[in-house]
Design an enzyme around this catalytic site. Structure first.
Site, short mmCIF file in Angstrom:
data_model
loop_
_atom_site.label_atom_id
_atom_site.label_comp_id
_atom_site.label_asym_id
_atom_site.label_seq_id
_atom_site.Cartn_x
_atom_site.Cartn_y
_atom_site.Cartn_z
N CYS A 121 0.82 -1.23 0.00
CA CYS A 121 0.00 0.00 0.00
C CYS A 121 0.84 1.26 0.00
O CYS A 121 0.33 2.35 -0.29
CB CYS A 121 -0.96 0.00 1.18
N HIS A 257 -3.28 7.63 2.51
CA HIS A 257 -3.68 6.29 2.07
C HIS A 257 -5.08 6.01 2.61
O HIS A 257 -5.39 6.32 3.76
CB HIS A 257 -2.67 5.27 2.60
N ASN A 287 -10.00 0.24 0.35
CA ASN A 287 -8.54 0.32 0.26
C ASN A 287 -8.09 -0.26 -1.08
O ASN A 287 -8.18 -1.47 -1.29
CB ASN A 287 -7.95 -0.45 1.44
N1 COA Z 1 -18.04 -8.06 10.13
C1 COA Z 1 -18.40 -8.34 11.38
N2 COA Z 1 -17.54 -8.71 12.35
C2 COA Z 1 -16.24 -8.76 12.02
C3 COA Z 1 -15.77 -8.46 10.73
C4 COA Z 1 -16.73 -8.10 9.77
N3 COA Z 1 -16.40 -7.79 8.51
N4 COA Z 1 -14.44 -8.60 10.72
C5 COA Z 1 -14.04 -8.97 11.96
N5 COA Z 1 -15.15 -9.07 12.74
C6 COA Z 1 -15.21 -9.44 14.14
C7 COA Z 1 -14.02 -10.23 14.58
O1 COA Z 1 -14.21 -11.59 14.27
C8 COA Z 1 -14.02 -9.97 16.08
O2 COA Z 1 -14.96 -10.82 16.67
P1 COA Z 1 -14.65 -11.52 18.09
O3 COA Z 1 -14.43 -10.37 19.04
O4 COA Z 1 -15.88 -12.31 18.33
O5 COA Z 1 -13.42 -12.32 17.85
C9 COA Z 1 -14.54 -8.55 16.20
O6 COA Z 1 -15.19 -8.27 14.93
C10 COA Z 1 -13.47 -7.52 16.47
O7 COA Z 1 -12.40 -7.80 15.58
P2 COA Z 1 -11.12 -6.91 15.56
O8 COA Z 1 -10.21 -7.41 14.49
O9 COA Z 1 -10.58 -6.73 16.92
O10 COA Z 1 -11.78 -5.51 15.13
P3 COA Z 1 -11.12 -4.12 15.01
O11 COA Z 1 -11.86 -3.14 15.79
O12 COA Z 1 -9.63 -4.17 15.19
O13 COA Z 1 -11.39 -3.76 13.48
C11 COA Z 1 -10.25 -3.74 11.39
C12 COA Z 1 -10.87 -4.59 12.48
C13 COA Z 1 -9.65 -4.67 10.35
C14 COA Z 1 -11.33 -2.90 10.75
C15 COA Z 1 -9.18 -2.83 12.01
O14 COA Z 1 -8.32 -3.57 12.82
C16 COA Z 1 -8.37 -2.12 10.99
O15 COA Z 1 -8.87 -1.30 10.25
N6 COA Z 1 -7.05 -2.36 10.97
C17 COA Z 1 -6.18 -1.73 10.02
C18 COA Z 1 -6.30 -2.46 8.76
C19 COA Z 1 -5.64 -1.76 7.65
O16 COA Z 1 -5.66 -0.56 7.57
N7 COA Z 1 -5.08 -2.55 6.75
C20 COA Z 1 -4.51 -2.10 5.57
C21 COA Z 1 -3.25 -1.41 5.81
S1 COA Z 1 -2.54 -1.12 4.28
#
Ligand code: COA
Length: 330
Positions: A121, A257, A287
């Site tokens: 990215c 980004h 993204n």
């Molecule tokens: N829909 C519903 N629930 C979802 C889900 C979805 N699409 N994806 C994950 N969950 C669930 C998980 O399974 C977890 O459930 P659990 O608590 O029962 O295990 C819960 O939601 C929380 O998951 P978590 O990963 O802790 O959520 P989060 O608040 O960290 O949000 C992201 C997840 C991916 C949105 C967040 O971490 C993020 O944006 N990270 C950066 C990613 C990024 O920018 N990547 C690209 C960089 S180039």
């Protein structure tokens, strides 16, 4: 001794930008029909409402070519003005030839050179930095810098933690050698690149030659990526400003980004920029990896927000980890 006038070093002036998005729109609700997720969850955690997904005819080459054509037209340039093409992509059509030389052929560019650059990215910022170096060292006078990605083809569509976050598309800019000096003259003022390979396993894609026993899917520890993104991007932004003796108040536009609205908002707050000075496309594009910054930039130039004389700060972070920033006077 009589002082000789020093020849001015060229600098890269950003003269045009362009974008291409596949026609197909996939909404959160559509994903929720086959995944255990919801529009509310995706919007709340990421700001994403919909994304574009490549059709059968859309590839990294075809999308890059369309974005490049638009960037050349915007700059009032033609194929004859292009010395070098750099395509930032993690989803090339083929291992080789490089996407860039396929684009070169498609555009009818008959000289110069081209290559792909893989920095996930952060790829567009890396490519911009390399292009700027080539211009400054006199190895190119006209450079197309393109980000083009088809992540829809490397996602695990059963993994709700990753597949809801990404989209497809391409963005491009055309750089031409200019001769201005100082932070008020148009051009790329500086670029700043970083990588930390020890964090390679928090965001990667299986299935290339090193891991041929597994399917080619994106794997991510979202929470870890989030944590590093906020810290590293804030550092990269400060680094770009201090390298040019500029302050936060000098920035007219942040083009970040487009991974997650919460990260984007945090960066805007750190810079003290009002939300209307931060270019946001993540709600419609999701993204698009290396395409996300040039797509957002092209949109804000096309609709007249970013204008000549404005100071634009770009930043991105991705798998690697790789990250960086660029400061540009329009
Ligand atoms: N829909 C519903 N629930 C979802 C889900 C979805 N699409 N994806 C994950 N969950 C669930 C998980 O399974 C977890 O459930 P659990 O608590 O029962 O295990 C819960 O939601 C929380 O998951 P978590 O990963 O802790 O959520 P989060 O608040 O960290 O949000 C992201 C997840 C991916 C949105 C967040 O971490 C993020 O944006 N990270 C950066 C990613 C990024 O920018 N990547 C690209 C960089 S180039």
């Amino acid at each position: 001794m009589v002082a000789q006038p020093q020849p001015r070093l060229p600098r890269s002036v950003l003269e045009g930008s362009g974008a291409f998005l596949p026609a197909r729109v996939v909404t959160n609700d559509e994903l929720a029909r086959t995944l255990e997720t919801s529009d509310a969850w995706i919007r709340e955690r990421t700001g994403i409402a919909e994304r574009r997904v490549a059709g059968p005819g859309d590839t990294a080459v075809s999308m890059a070519t369309e974005a490049a054509r638009a960037a050349l037209a915007d700059a009032g340039a033609t194929a004859a003005d292009v010395d070098c093409i750099i395509v930032a992509t993690s989803t090339p059509d083929e291992a080789f030839p490089a996407t860039a030389v396929r684009v070169q052929a498609a555009l009818g560019v008959t000289r110069g050179y081209g290559f792909d650059l893989a920095a996930a990215c952060a790829g567009f910022i890396y490519a911009l930095s390399v292009a700027d170096g080539l211009v400054r060292s006199g190895q190119a006078r006209g450079v197309l810098v393109i980000g083009s990605e088809v992540y829809s083809r490397i996602l695990n569509w059963r993994d709700r933690g990753t597949c809801v976050l990404f989209g497809d598309g391409a963005g491009a800019v055309f750089l031409r050698a200019g001769t201005g000096e100082g932070v008020e003259a148009p051009g790329i003022l500086s670029t700043h690149l970083h990588a930390q390979g020890t964090l390679g396993d928090i965001l990667y894609v299986d299935g290339a030659t090193g891991r041929h026993d597994r399917p080619q899917h994106l794997v991510m520890n979202g929470r870890e990526v989030f944590r590093h993104a906020v810290t590293r991007l804030a550092e990269a932004v400060e680094e770009a400003l201090s390298a040019n003796g500029l302050g936060r108040a000098d920035v007219d536009w942040l083009v970040p980004h487009q991974a997650n609205l919460r990260i984007i908002d945090a960066m805007g707050r750190k810079l003290g920029l009002p939300p209307e000075r931060v270019v946001v496309t993540v709600e419609r594009h999701a993204n698009t990896s290396a395409a996300s910054v040039p797509l957002a930039f092209a949109e804000a130039r096309a609709d007249g927000r970013i204008r000549r004389g404005d100071l634009v700060l770009m930043e991105a972070l991705g798998g690697g980890l790789t990250w960086g920033s660029a400061l540009i006077r329009m």
